[in-house]
Enzyme design. Structure first.
Site, PDB file in Angstrom:
ATOM      1  N   HIS A  59      -7.818   1.397   1.694  1.00 34.49           N
ATOM      2  CA  HIS A  59      -7.729   1.062   3.137  1.00 34.49           C
ATOM      3  C   HIS A  59      -8.543   2.056   3.982  1.00 34.49           C
ATOM      4  O   HIS A  59      -8.035   2.652   4.937  1.00 34.49           O
ATOM      5  CB  HIS A  59      -6.256   1.042   3.599  1.00 34.49           C
TER       6      HIS A  59
ATOM      7  N   GLY B  83     -12.192   1.359   7.868  1.00 33.19           N
ATOM      8  CA  GLY B  83     -12.463   1.872   9.221  1.00 33.19           C
ATOM      9  C   GLY B  83     -12.449   3.383   9.290  1.00 33.19           C
ATOM     10  O   GLY B  83     -12.532   3.955  10.382  1.00 33.19           O
TER      11      GLY B  83
ATOM     12  N   GLU C 125       0.844  -1.186   0.000  1.00 37.37           N
ATOM     13  CA  GLU C 125       0.000   0.000   0.000  1.00 37.37           C
ATOM     14  C   GLU C 125       0.882   1.241   0.000  1.00 37.37           C
ATOM     15  O   GLU C 125       1.934   1.241   0.648  1.00 37.37           O
ATOM     16  CB  GLU C 125      -0.898   0.005   1.243  1.00 37.37           C
TER      17      GLU C 125
HETATM   18  P1  NAI Z   1     -10.206  -9.591  16.034  1.00 38.60           P
HETATM   19  O1  NAI Z   1      -8.901  -9.927  16.659  1.00 38.60           O
HETATM   20  O2  NAI Z   1     -11.319  -9.125  16.890  1.00 38.60           O
HETATM   21  O3  NAI Z   1     -10.727 -10.866  15.183  1.00 38.60           O
HETATM   22  C1  NAI Z   1      -9.907 -11.663  14.390  1.00 38.60           C
HETATM   23  C2  NAI Z   1     -10.456 -13.086  14.475  1.00 38.60           C
HETATM   24  O4  NAI Z   1      -9.751 -13.896  13.550  1.00 38.60           O
HETATM   25  C3  NAI Z   1     -10.284 -13.711  15.849  1.00 38.60           C
HETATM   26  O5  NAI Z   1     -11.518 -14.228  16.295  1.00 38.60           O
HETATM   27  C4  NAI Z   1      -9.260 -14.807  15.616  1.00 38.60           C
HETATM   28  O6  NAI Z   1      -9.426 -15.931  16.469  1.00 38.60           O
HETATM   29  C5  NAI Z   1      -9.531 -15.168  14.166  1.00 38.60           C
HETATM   30  N1  NAI Z   1      -8.426 -15.846  13.493  1.00 38.60           N
HETATM   31  C6  NAI Z   1      -7.094 -15.675  13.677  1.00 38.60           C
HETATM   32  N2  NAI Z   1      -6.410 -16.476  12.854  1.00 38.60           N
HETATM   33  C7  NAI Z   1      -7.317 -17.169  12.132  1.00 38.60           C
HETATM   34  C8  NAI Z   1      -7.226 -18.148  11.115  1.00 38.60           C
HETATM   35  N3  NAI Z   1      -6.041 -18.583  10.687  1.00 38.60           N
HETATM   36  N4  NAI Z   1      -8.368 -18.634  10.605  1.00 38.60           N
HETATM   37  C9  NAI Z   1      -9.581 -18.218  11.058  1.00 38.60           C
HETATM   38  N5  NAI Z   1      -9.723 -17.296  12.017  1.00 38.60           N
HETATM   39  C10 NAI Z   1      -8.613 -16.758  12.550  1.00 38.60           C
HETATM   40  O7  NAI Z   1      -9.876  -8.522  14.901  1.00 38.60           O
HETATM   41  P2  NAI Z   1     -10.876  -7.491  14.235  1.00 38.60           P
HETATM   42  O8  NAI Z   1     -10.884  -6.228  15.001  1.00 38.60           O
HETATM   43  O9  NAI Z   1     -12.145  -8.183  13.933  1.00 38.60           O
HETATM   44  O10 NAI Z   1     -10.078  -7.196  12.869  1.00 38.60           O
HETATM   45  C11 NAI Z   1     -10.008  -8.164  11.844  1.00 38.60           C
HETATM   46  C12 NAI Z   1      -9.074  -7.686  10.752  1.00 38.60           C
HETATM   47  O11 NAI Z   1      -9.542  -6.456  10.192  1.00 38.60           O
HETATM   48  C13 NAI Z   1      -7.643  -7.388  11.222  1.00 38.60           C
HETATM   49  O12 NAI Z   1      -6.735  -7.918  10.289  1.00 38.60           O
HETATM   50  C14 NAI Z   1      -7.550  -5.889  11.194  1.00 38.60           C
HETATM   51  O13 NAI Z   1      -6.231  -5.438  10.937  1.00 38.60           O
HETATM   52  C15 NAI Z   1      -8.465  -5.555  10.026  1.00 38.60           C
HETATM   53  N6  NAI Z   1      -8.983  -4.173  10.036  1.00 38.60           N
HETATM   54  C16 NAI Z   1      -9.076  -3.526   8.833  1.00 38.60           C
HETATM   55  C17 NAI Z   1      -9.559  -2.231   8.784  1.00 38.60           C
HETATM   56  C18 NAI Z   1      -9.689  -1.526   7.475  1.00 38.60           C
HETATM   57  O14 NAI Z   1      -9.664  -0.293   7.450  1.00 38.60           O
HETATM   58  N7  NAI Z   1      -9.856  -2.230   6.384  1.00 38.60           N
HETATM   59  C19 NAI Z   1      -9.922  -1.499   9.985  1.00 38.60           C
HETATM   60  C20 NAI Z   1      -9.877  -2.310  11.195  1.00 38.60           C
HETATM   61  C21 NAI Z   1      -9.390  -3.596  11.192  1.00 38.60           C
END
Ligand code: NAI
Length: 411
Positions: free
Chosen positions: A294, A297, A271
């Site tokens: 990106h 959020g 990015e």
């Molecule tokens: P979170 O930590 O609450 O949830 C992530 C989930 O993925 C957890 O339940 C975890 O157990 C699960 N997980 C981990 N490894 C896994 C695997 N190999 N297979 C299946 N499940 C798995 O995180 P949150 O807050 O829900 O964020 C999720 C993603 O979104 C992160 O990568 C974060 O960086 C991204 N994000 C992107 C944004 C954007 O602007 N596009 C903004 C905020 C977050």
């Protein structure tokens, strides 16, 4: 060693907020009784930053201001700081920890914003709006129902059922979708969502696939050509998690063949670092793909919520010593003071420190009414609730102990 011998009056605690942090942060501080707030638009660096910081005990930044080891060392008066954003790469956290500087951030205030964009993208892709939009801009009138579908009654596979994945689940179910999800941890299903034992079970039969996993070794390009091949014919694919979880060239191949009928991507393996840099992706020029920079959020509401969240964490730390959410010093969640004074002592995590704290307390016959401790590799953080009459004596006894980094008292 830096120590404060009294609780500061709130109007004397100087707060510096840089980078145009949302007004909600200022409101939050003001509502809590803090009046000495400097709120600036731009970022500051180096000497300019040190000059502005002098005498300030609290700092708020976003992503541009660099809090290096030099800045941390030059400002021992700083009690706490917060990154009013998601990441903390701009802060030397190791040095902050060593100096007992509590660093907070706000990683989850934008959960809902991401979830909404996922739902919006799922609708757009299922109606082929990206292509129709593209055509309409060229003067082509694609007025047809062919290959346009409602989400109602369709199945969504959510990979990663954490904060965002589970919000998506609730919203999608409200639209009448069936939800299946796969997570490596056991997660309680919300509504009628169906947990799956394996990823392939989850992907099977899904019309929409949405990824919400963190970047880990296990998720590093884990959406391979093989996994993408297992997606249902004509499904749509959404990735708003991290850029390096999907093999983009393989995704392109499946989009070109029509096996995957559309995709929405908000994150990319590479990015641009700033808005001045150019963005390039193998998926550019494909009308069935929604590319966004990106911004999953990035909403006004998320900024507003971040302002409240990060300011509140610092207020809790100032007023109760609670370091819950700290990315540097150990996290302890502390109750409000009830008829006692509280000594907060940050020390190097060396063998014998705790016993010297306890010896100092028993030497002075101090009756400890509450004791809380948390350590990380380098630092220990202890909170002691002591009778009001004994707090000055306790603070003096503890602040002179070897390996003390900081000590302060709350009353
Ligand atoms: P979170 O930590 O609450 O949830 C992530 C989930 O993925 C957890 O339940 C975890 O157990 C699960 N997980 C981990 N490894 C896994 C695997 N190999 N297979 C299946 N499940 C798995 O995180 P949150 O807050 O829900 O964020 C999720 C993603 O979104 C992160 O990568 C974060 O960086 C991204 N994000 C992107 C944004 C954007 O602007 N596009 C903004 C905020 C977050």
């Amino acid at each position: 060693m830096h120590s404060t011998s009294t609780s500061y009056p709130k109007d004397k605690i100087k707060i510096l907020l840089l980078e145009g942090i949302n007004e909600s942060a200022v409101d939050t501080f003001q509502k809590a009784g803090y009046t000495s707030i400097t709120h600036m638009k731009g970022a500051l660096q180096g000497d300019e930053l040190n000059e502005a910081l002098a005498e300030h005990r609290i700092l708020g930044i976003r992503s541009k201001t660099q809090i290096t080891k030099e800045v941390i060392t030059a400002n021992p008066q700083l009690l706490a700081m917060a990154c009013f954003c998601i990441g903390t790469n701009q802060v030397d956290l190791e040095r902050a920890n060593e100096h007992g500087l509590a660093v907070f951030n706000s990683p989850f205030s934008n959960t809902r914003s991401v979830a909404e964009l996922v739902i919006g993208s799922a609708i757009m892709l299922n109606r082929q709006i990206p292509q129709k939009n593209w055509d309409a801009h060229q003067g082509i009138w694609q007025k047809s129902h062919i290959n346009s579908f409602e989400l109602r009654g369709k199945t969504m596979a959510i990979i990663g059922y954490g904060r965002i994945g589970s919000q998506v689940s609730v919203l999608a179910e409200a639209l009448g979708m069936h939800i299946k999800y796969y997570d490596i941890e056991t997660k309680l299903p919300l509504g009628n969502a169906q947990p799956c034992e394996t990823m392939s079970e989850c992907l099977s039969g899904a019309h929409v696939v949405s990824l919400h996993v963190p970047a880990t070794e296990a998720t590093h390009y884990f959406f391979t050509d093989e996994i993408l091949s297992s997606l249902e014919e004509h499904s749509v694919f959404i990735n708003m998690s991290r850029g390096n979880v999907v093999d983009i060239e393989a995704l392109k191949k499946h989009l070109e063949s029509g096996h995957i009928r559309g995709a929405a991507l908000d994150v990319f393996p590479e990015e641009p670092k700033s808005m001045k840099d150019t963005f390039s992706s193998p998926l550019q020029g494909m009308s069935q793909v929604i590319l966004s920079p990106h911004v999953g959020g990035s909403t006004e509401e998320a900024q507003y919520n971040i302002g409240i969240d990060a300011a509140s964490k610092m207020i809790r730390y100032i007023e109760t010593g609670s370091s819950f959410g700290s990315q540097s010093i150990p996290e302890i969640s502390l109750p409000q003071l009830e008829g006692t004074h509280r000594i907060l002592h940050i020390h190097r995590n060396m063998p014998g420190v705790l016993s010297s704290i306890n010896s100092a307390l028993s030497e002075h016959s101090i009756n400890v009414q509450g004791q809380y401790l948390m350590t990380n590799n380098d630092i220990g953080y202890v909170a002691l609730d002591v009778p009001k009459s004994a707090s000055a004596e306790t603070l003096t006894a503890l602040k002179d102990l070897e390996h003390t980094v900081r000590a302060r008292v709350l009353f």
